[in-house]
Design a protein around this motif. Structure first.
Motif, short mmCIF file in Angstrom:
data_model
loop_
_atom_site.label_atom_id
_atom_site.label_comp_id
_atom_site.label_asym_id
_atom_site.label_seq_id
_atom_site.Cartn_x
_atom_site.Cartn_y
_atom_site.Cartn_z
N MET A 47 27.40 23.78 -27.93
CA MET A 47 27.39 24.56 -29.17
C MET A 47 26.74 23.77 -30.29
O MET A 47 26.81 22.54 -30.31
N THR A 48 26.16 24.49 -31.23
CA THR A 48 25.60 23.82 -32.39
C THR A 48 26.72 23.35 -33.31
O THR A 48 27.86 23.85 -33.25
N THR A 49 26.40 22.41 -34.17
CA THR A 49 27.40 21.91 -35.12
C THR A 49 27.88 23.01 -36.05
O THR A 49 29.06 23.08 -36.41
N THR A 50 26.96 23.91 -36.43
CA THR A 50 27.35 25.02 -37.30
C THR A 50 28.37 25.92 -36.63
O THR A 50 29.36 26.33 -37.25
N THR A 51 28.17 26.22 -35.36
CA THR A 51 29.11 27.07 -34.63
C THR A 51 30.48 26.41 -34.53
O THR A 51 31.52 27.05 -34.73
N LEU A 52 30.49 25.11 -34.24
CA LEU A 52 31.75 24.39 -34.17
C LEU A 52 32.47 24.41 -35.52
O LEU A 52 33.69 24.57 -35.60
N SER A 62 24.10 25.77 -43.96
CA SER A 62 23.77 27.03 -43.28
C SER A 62 24.32 28.16 -44.14
O SER A 62 25.39 28.01 -44.74
N ALA A 63 23.58 29.27 -44.19
CA ALA A 63 24.04 30.36 -45.06
C ALA A 63 23.49 31.69 -44.56
O ALA A 63 22.41 31.75 -43.97
N VAL A 111 26.34 36.59 -53.09
CA VAL A 111 27.47 35.91 -52.47
C VAL A 111 27.12 35.69 -51.01
O VAL A 111 26.74 36.62 -50.30
N GLU A 112 27.26 34.45 -50.54
CA GLU A 112 26.82 34.10 -49.19
C GLU A 112 27.93 33.42 -48.41
O GLU A 112 28.75 32.68 -48.97
N LEU A 113 27.93 33.68 -47.11
CA LEU A 113 28.77 32.90 -46.20
C LEU A 113 28.01 31.62 -45.89
O LEU A 113 27.07 31.62 -45.08
N VAL A 159 38.07 26.07 -47.88
CA VAL A 159 37.73 25.36 -49.11
C VAL A 159 36.88 24.13 -48.82
O VAL A 159 35.91 23.85 -49.52
N VAL A 160 37.21 23.41 -47.76
CA VAL A 160 36.53 22.15 -47.45
C VAL A 160 35.10 22.38 -46.99
O VAL A 160 34.17 21.70 -47.42
N TYR A 161 34.89 23.35 -46.11
CA TYR A 161 33.58 23.56 -45.51
C TYR A 161 32.67 24.49 -46.29
O TYR A 161 31.46 24.52 -46.06
N SER A 162 33.24 25.29 -47.19
CA SER A 162 32.46 26.34 -47.84
C SER A 162 31.32 25.78 -48.69
O SER A 162 31.50 24.80 -49.42
N GLY A 163 30.17 26.43 -48.59
CA GLY A 163 29.04 26.07 -49.43
C GLY A 163 28.80 27.08 -50.53
O GLY A 163 27.81 26.97 -51.27
N ASP A 164 29.68 28.07 -50.66
CA ASP A 164 29.56 29.11 -51.68
C ASP A 164 30.86 29.15 -52.48
O ASP A 164 31.96 29.14 -51.91
#
Length: 664
Positions: free
Chosen positions: A1-6, A62-63, A74-76, A129-134
């Motif tokens: 799996m990619t790091t983003t998926t993990l 990633s977004a 607003v982005e994931l 909260v920790v991983y969010s980029g938005d």
């Protein structure tokens, strides 16, 4: 799996575990414990893999657009740098320990399924909260944690103290969240985006038009979430919840969120010198005030609660001098030893079968009774007091070293005043921390109170978790300060000679003076026997814990609730003790400034509504009611009366017509 998926799976797994636990809690209760522990354990493994792959190198971004808004999108989005990767590992590690510990601590609790599901949801929100980029997605996790804390603190809703504490925690944090939300929208308006990378690029290019206003609005939310002065008063009262919940909130989730948010957006705050000075003053008052309050508390969990407030003050102090590496380093170190402190306190409470042992002045002969808690809590208290070579020494000294650099003008864009404020308050807090840590250790394990009845050995799961947490409390600091700079923007975390000598010196003074005060206090008089509180009929020691912990004094009668003459805190604080024990009366001040005026205004509105508005409404209906009454009297049902009235009316109309015609 990619790091983003993990990385996406890390918050998703606890969320799915929470949903499954709620659905299967009544249908298949045997699956509740595995569904509580396994998703957190899997999230820990995945978070560790993400951290290894990130490796302190360039951030993983990633977004995808969540929904068109017509203006600011607003982005994931994910934004995982070294800070995010390591904090996520801490959150997963502590949450897993709490879930395992809770299987023993709350094994007889009938509401364990909902409790475990809420802990999993709490963990998932912190991951968000920790991983969010938005910033909007971050806000979702921020608010979900607030809801979860409301339900978890009020888990023992049968007790009025737990209900009051949960409402207080919710309202005080919401008080800070309102300006926080306004600040987020103002920040996004200036940056043209909610993406954290875009916001930081705007700040770097000088495109932030209202830096001071935005920073101060955001700080209000941070003060509420991370229990910093003046919005810290909810955290000590939140001890009415189960002890594992306290460990989770204090070590890795809710209160850490505010510090982490400032660390992630530190350039926004650095754009305003005024905001940095405000942050430094807030940190200084928090450190000093919480240390004094902790030294005056008798309830072991309230001591630890004020300790958390003070240690968070160290973190915000490091941010105030522009060193987010030192702040997050102390966040990681503190997460391990504070979780250990709370869970060890839970073992003490569980061992007694009641909450009587939460009152430290009434503890007796516990060292032999709970050896696992004794040794592991000793390690955690040494880490808390920042005694080398325990982890707290290295992380706390990194904060003091950063403050020293800022005070001497070695840190660019940071006011020297902020450095001096943080350094002075940090040294004072080091003295007070060692004093109340020593006092807690002496009263808890060498107390002169009456021994409580033995309720047997604690579950293996509880004791095993203590030893697992003792490892990072002992070894994390010595290893981390050499490795973490590569993850933390290259900032050097090596302790400096000056602050190391000063910090350790004042800590030793605090511990020695407290020990001397304890040795010279008179022995306790005879007390009522411990364990007077009956066990809960369902066998859950935690419910009895909530009943007495939130009341702050055990219900043993006049003799047992008398002030303890053997308390060294009373001798050290002198006349200040009474004020410190009540948190310097801040709740009374807030009641006078805010609660009473609001209640008075509500009473006025109620008076106006009842006596004025209702009077007009009633008056408007009076005339139709009288007219209706008159018409109703005319409806007699007598045919002769109706014919007589008709003839009389006819005569009257005829006469009137004739008079008009004659006049014409």
């Amino acid at each position: 799996m990619t790091t983003t998926t993990l990385a996406v799976l890390v918050p998703l797994l606890p969320f799915l575990g929470a949903a499954a636990g709620l659905l299967l809690g009544r249908i298949a209760p045997g699956f509740v414990r595995p569904l509580a522990v396994l998703p957190s354990l899997a999230a820990l493994a995945l978070a560790a893999v993400v951290a290894v792959r990130q490796g302190g190198h360039a951030a993983i971004d990633s977004a995808t657009e969540l929904t068109p808004t017509g203006s600011v999108p607003v982005e994931l989005a994910l934004h995982i740098d070294g800070f995010a990767a390591l904090v996520a590992v801490l959150v997963a590690f502590v949450a897993t320990c709490v879930q395992i510990y809770s299987t023993g601590y709350l094994r007889d609790d009938p509401r364990y399924p909902s409790y475990a599901a809420l802990v999993s949801l709490f963990t998932s929100a912190m991951f968000l909260v920790v991983y969010s980029g938005d910033l909007i997605v971050l806000l979702v996790g921020w608010e979900v944690m607030g809801i979860c804390s409301y339900f978890l603190v009020g888990h023992y809703w049968e007790t009025p103290e737990a209900r009051a504490a949960s409402i207080k925690a919710f309202l005080v944090t919401k008080l800070g969240d309102v300006p926080f939300l306004i600040g987020l929208f103002a920040l996004a308006t200036d940056a043209g985006s909610f993406r954290i990378t875009e916001v930081l690029s705007t700040v770097a290019s000088g495109g932030l038009h209202h830096p001071t206003l935005i920073a101060l609005l955001l700080l209000a939310g941070v003060a509420g979430k991370s229990a910093q002065f003046p919005l810290h008063t909810w955290l000590p009262d939140a001890m009415a919840g189960p002890t594992p919940v306290s460990a989770l909130i204090h070590a890795a989730t809710m209160v850490a969120a505010g510090v982490y948010f400032v660390a992630r957006l530190l350039p926004v705050f650095e754009a305003s010198s005024a905001a940095m000075v405000v942050l430094a003053v807030m940190a200084a008052v928090t450190m000093a005030g919480s240390g004094l309050a902790a030294l005056a508390q008798d309830d072991i969990k309230r001591v630890l609660a004020y300790s958390t407030i003070g240690q968070l003050g160290y973190m915000t102090g490091a941010l105030a001098v522009g060193d987010r590496g030192a702040a997050v380093f102390h966040l990681l170190s503190h997460g391990a030893f504070k979780a250990l402190l709370f869970l060890a306190a839970g073992v003490i409470i569980h061992a007694s079968g009641t909450n009587s042992l939460a009152a430290m002045s009434r503890m007796g002969n516990l060292r032999a009774r709970v050896p696992d808690a004794f040794w592991t809590m000793t390690v955690a208290l040494l880490a808390l007091a920042a005694i080398p070579p325990f982890s707290g020494f290295f992380s706390k000294e990194s904060v003091l070293g950063a403050a020293e650099h800022a005070a001497t003008g070695d840190t660019e864009h940071i006011p020297g005043a902020a450095g001096w404020i943080v350094l002075a308050a940090g040294l004072l807090a080091a003295l007070l921390t060692a004093a109340y840590a020593t006092r807690l250790w002496l009263l808890a394990f060498h107390g002169r109170g009456v021994e409580a009845p033995d309720h047997g050995r604690q579950p293996v799961a509880m004791n095993a978790v203590l030893w697992v947490l003792a490892v990072p409390s002992l070894a994390l600091g010595g290893l981390a300060y050499r490795v973490l700079p590569g993850w933390f923007d290259g900032h050097d975390l090596t302790p400096t000679l000056t602050t190391s000598v000063l910090g350790t010196g004042v800590a030793l003074v605090g511990g020695i003076v407290t020990y001397g005060a304890w040795r010279h206090t008179p022995a306790l008089a005879a007390r009522a026997p411990m364990g007077a509180v009956a066990a809960h009929p369902e066998g859950d020691a935690g419910l009895v814990e909530a009943e007495a912990i939130a009341s702050h004094t055990p219900a043993y009668g006049d003799v047992a609730s008398a002030p303890d003459p053997a308390d060294p805190g009373r001798l050290l604080l002198g006349p200040l003790h009474r004020h410190a024990a009540s948190g310097f009366h801040l709740d009374a001040v807030y009641a006078a400034l805010f609660v009473r005026p609001v209640l008075a205004a509500a009473s006025l509105v109620r008076f106006l509504d009842r006596e004025v508005v209702d009077t007009y409404v009633r008056g408007a209906g009076t005339l139709p009611r009288l007219l209706g009454a008159a018409v109703r009297r005319a409806q007699t049902g007598n045919l002769q009366t109706y014919v007589s009235a008709l003839l009389a009316g006819t005569v009257v109309l005829t006469v009137a017509v004739l008079l008009v015609a004659t006049g014409a």
